[in-house]
Design a protein around this motif. Sequence first.
Motif, short mmCIF file in Angstrom:
data_model
loop_
_atom_site.label_atom_id
_atom_site.label_comp_id
_atom_site.label_asym_id
_atom_site.label_seq_id
_atom_site.Cartn_x
_atom_site.Cartn_y
_atom_site.Cartn_z
N LYS A 197 0.46 2.29 -4.56
CA LYS A 197 0.74 2.05 -5.98
C LYS A 197 0.75 0.55 -6.26
O LYS A 197 0.14 0.08 -7.24
N ASN A 200 -2.72 -0.87 -5.84
CA ASN A 200 -3.71 -0.20 -6.68
C ASN A 200 -4.82 0.42 -5.83
O ASN A 200 -6.02 0.29 -6.11
N THR A 202 -6.54 3.74 -4.71
CA THR A 202 -6.67 5.15 -5.11
C THR A 202 -7.20 6.00 -3.99
O THR A 202 -6.99 7.20 -3.97
#
Length: 204
Positions: A197, A200, A202
């Motif tokens: 998180k 960033n 994914t």
Amino acid sequence: MAAAGKVCTGFSNLFVAKYSASGGTVAYSEGMKLARGVEVSIEPEVGDSNPFYAENVEAETVPGNFTGGTVTLTVDGLLEEAEQFVFGLPEPESVSYGESKTVDVYSYGDAAEPPYVGIGFLARYMSGGVVTWAPIVLTKARFQTPSTSAATQEEQIDWQTQELTADLMRDDSDDRVWKKVAADVTSEEDGIAVLKKILNITEE
């Protein structure tokens, strides 16, 4: 009675992501797992404290601020994608050899441009028999050119690791942060989710 403290029992899940900043907002992109972590050592550099004396004693003091530093990461070894990413290597040259065989050759030289990156990892702790994981992120860093070493095998395999060093800086946010430490979580999976998180990421 609660345990008086916690003891570090492990280091794992080493991630990196490309750093950028605009208007005081820090962002990360292109994140990935760097390697399998063996050991981490963070050496911050701190300026001198600034004491004020009154009544013939030190009455007040302002602590020294973080001015830079290094992080040394011992890992199992970098895969090609991670090596190209953190050292900013240009696209590899395809070299032909043998009978219709090719191999990618990566070049270290003036064309290499190591990017600024964020570095994240988990420190595992135990306190009163309870195991927790602390997600830690070094907000802005740049890897130095790596050293290379290898030794021949003797009677048994001598497990050889790779040592990476990165320069640490404050980021470009309003608070000029250099390290973030999340509260301990109760599972490794949650720790990984926190790192992803913040950085960033994914996909791993």
